[in-house]
Design an enzyme around this catalytic site. Structure first.
Site, short mmCIF file in Angstrom:
data_model
loop_
_atom_site.label_atom_id
_atom_site.label_comp_id
_atom_site.label_asym_id
_atom_site.label_seq_id
_atom_site.Cartn_x
_atom_site.Cartn_y
_atom_site.Cartn_z
N GLU A 1 -19.21 31.95 -8.25
CA GLU A 1 -20.06 30.77 -8.54
C GLU A 1 -18.98 29.53 -8.43
O GLU A 1 -18.79 28.70 -9.28
CB GLU A 1 -20.33 30.73 -10.11
N ASP B 1 -28.75 27.15 -14.20
CA ASP B 1 -28.07 28.33 -14.35
C ASP B 1 -28.60 28.80 -15.31
O ASP B 1 -28.69 28.81 -16.66
CB ASP B 1 -26.73 27.91 -14.73
N TYR C 1 -18.05 19.09 -9.13
CA TYR C 1 -18.74 18.24 -10.28
C TYR C 1 -18.06 16.79 -10.08
O TYR C 1 -16.73 16.65 -10.20
CB TYR C 1 -18.61 18.74 -11.39
#
Ligand code: GLY
Ligand code: MN
Ligand code: MN
Length: 440
Positions: free
Chosen positions: A383, A258, A387
């Site tokens: 975005e 990122d 995770y």
């Protein structure tokens, strides 16, 4: 040459003054910040101040005055000084500032203290950034309070208001010139991501990929990164704000990058996640394709009239469904959403405004507290991410340590949207081909 010219700033000041009652607006430049002892951080202007006048130096103030009859704009600047020119570079100075900026008056910043009390004495309201703790703004606030409490003064300040909300509401809708600057930032960022994807190899360090990207930013004229770059190999991607970038990249891991540059103070904000060795494992690919599918569906739903809140809820539904399909969550999507179970694996929002700041501090709700509807000229990042921490024993082992986010910068247009970063590779096939050195 800059795309912005003095007329743009003048029109913004006019729009600001049109939107408020009588009074005095004071905006300050950003302070120069010390990094350690006597070395300073590279200087970056305050975005609201810059938006209103385009002046890049520190130690400057913009004062706008509005009465029923007239308006006046005053820029306070540091005078030219030989000593400063020798050590730090020449300041524009008062005369050149007068020639350059379309303001009514330019004064020496050192005269601000003696002038401001007299200015405030004549007016009924003060508009400032209420969180600005610079000595100039504190001084104006104190003077206003003093005048408010002084009996016998004919007209004095009756109220102190926040001005940032008005400026940031203007900042929501980007002009063609601003969009060109954002596009320039994204163009360089696209090159940098492609370079990182091509260069990646097991055994390299995260900072090596960051350095390759920085080289592209700086060697093409960008002043800096728009924010601290995240280059996160393997499980590091599960630390959302990982900026250490000191680990080695391991064979078989993904790397989440990122990182993006700032161009003429305008940000870009891009994330790509790809295999260190160029080939997605089956588990990595299945999570990646879910995240990509969510991202594409959310982007496709963007158009004028859609509420930002609706988009957030829609993205959460899609992510929750994706987590069920992957076998990471089990149960009814509706119930899991109510319990916020998906937040464990998709904890952050779908996106944010972007412009002069990477997280542009423009409002998300209107004056009634209702979520804003998209309008042409707004720029928002999209975005989504999933995770799964390496130590999460509740999840199938094959998924542990996978962290994936895909981020693009989207402009709302008259008839829908434009993905400003659409040129950056994103499908599994495109990424694997680029990793293998195929020219795309
Ligand atoms: N790069 C910061 C963010 O994606 O919000
Ligand atoms: Mn972002
Ligand atoms: Mn980002």
């Amino acid at each position: 040459m800059s795309l912005m010219n003095e007329i743009h700033y003048e029109l913004r000041r006019k729009k600001l003054l049109d939107s408020l009652e009588e009074g005095v607006v004071i905006l300050s430049s950003a302070p120069q910040k010390i990094r350690s002892n006597d070395t300073e951080y590279p200087y970056r202007q305050n975005s609201d101040f810059y938006y209103m006048c385009g002046f890049k130096e520190d130690n400057a103030l913009l004062v706008l005055i509005k009465t029923k009859e007239a308006t006046k704009s005053i820029l306070f600047v540091e005078p030219y000084n030989e000593e400063h020119a020798l050590w730090n570079g020449a300041r524009l100075g008062i005369e050149k500032a007068k020639e350059t900026f379309r303001v009514d008056e330019v004064h020496d910043i050192n005269h601000y203290t003696s002038l401001i009390k007299d200015v405030l004495r004549e007016h009924i309201a003060l508009y400032i950034d209420l969180f600005d703790d610079s000595s100039w703004i504190v001084q104006a606030k104190n003077s206003a309070k003093e005048l408010h409490e002084t009996r016998g003064v004919k007209r004095h300040i009756r109220a102190i208001y926040d001005v940032t909300h008005l400026i940031r509401t203007q900042r929501l809708i980007k002009s063609q010139e601003e969009i060109q600057l954002i596009k320039k930032a994204i163009d360089l960022t696209a090159k940098a991501h492609h370079e990182a994807i091509r260069a990646s190899n097991a055994g390299m360090y995260e900072y090596e990929l960051q350095a390759k990207m920085s080289y592209i930013f700086l060697s093409n004229g960008a002043a800096c990164e728009a924010y601290g770059a995240i280059v996160a190999g393997g499980n590091n991607a599960n630390t959302l704000h990982y900026i250490d970038n000191r680990d080695v990249l391991s064979d078989g891991d993904l790397v989440l990058i990122d990182a993006a540059c700032e161009w003429e103070l305008y940000a870009s904000d891009i994330t790509r996640t790809f295999p260190v060795n160029g080939k997605f494992s089956e588990a990595q690919r299945s999570v990646y394709e879910k995240v990509l599918d969510v991202q594409l569906k959310v982007i496709a739903a963007m158009k004028p009239g859609v509420k930002r809140d609706w988009l957030q809820n829609y993205s959460e539904e899609l992510l929750c469904q994706a987590l069920i399909e992957l076998g990471i969550l089990s149960g009814e999507c509706k119930t899991l959403l109510e319990e916020k179970a998906h937040k464990k694996y998709a904890p952050h929002g779908i996106g944010h405004w972007m412009g002069l700041d990477v997280h542009d501090p423009c409002p998300y709700v209107d004056d009634k507290g209702e979520s804003l509807r998209f309008t042409p000229g707004m720029v928002m990042t999209i975005e989504p991410g999933i995770y799964i921490r390496a130590d999460d024993v509740t999840v199938d082992e094959k998924y542990r340590g996978i962290g994936i986010r895909i981020e693009d910068d989207i402009l709302i247009t008259e008839d829908g949207y434009e993905n400003l970063s659409a040129m950056i590779v994103k499908t599994v096939e495109e990424i694997e081909a680029m990793c293998m050195g195929e020219v795309l």
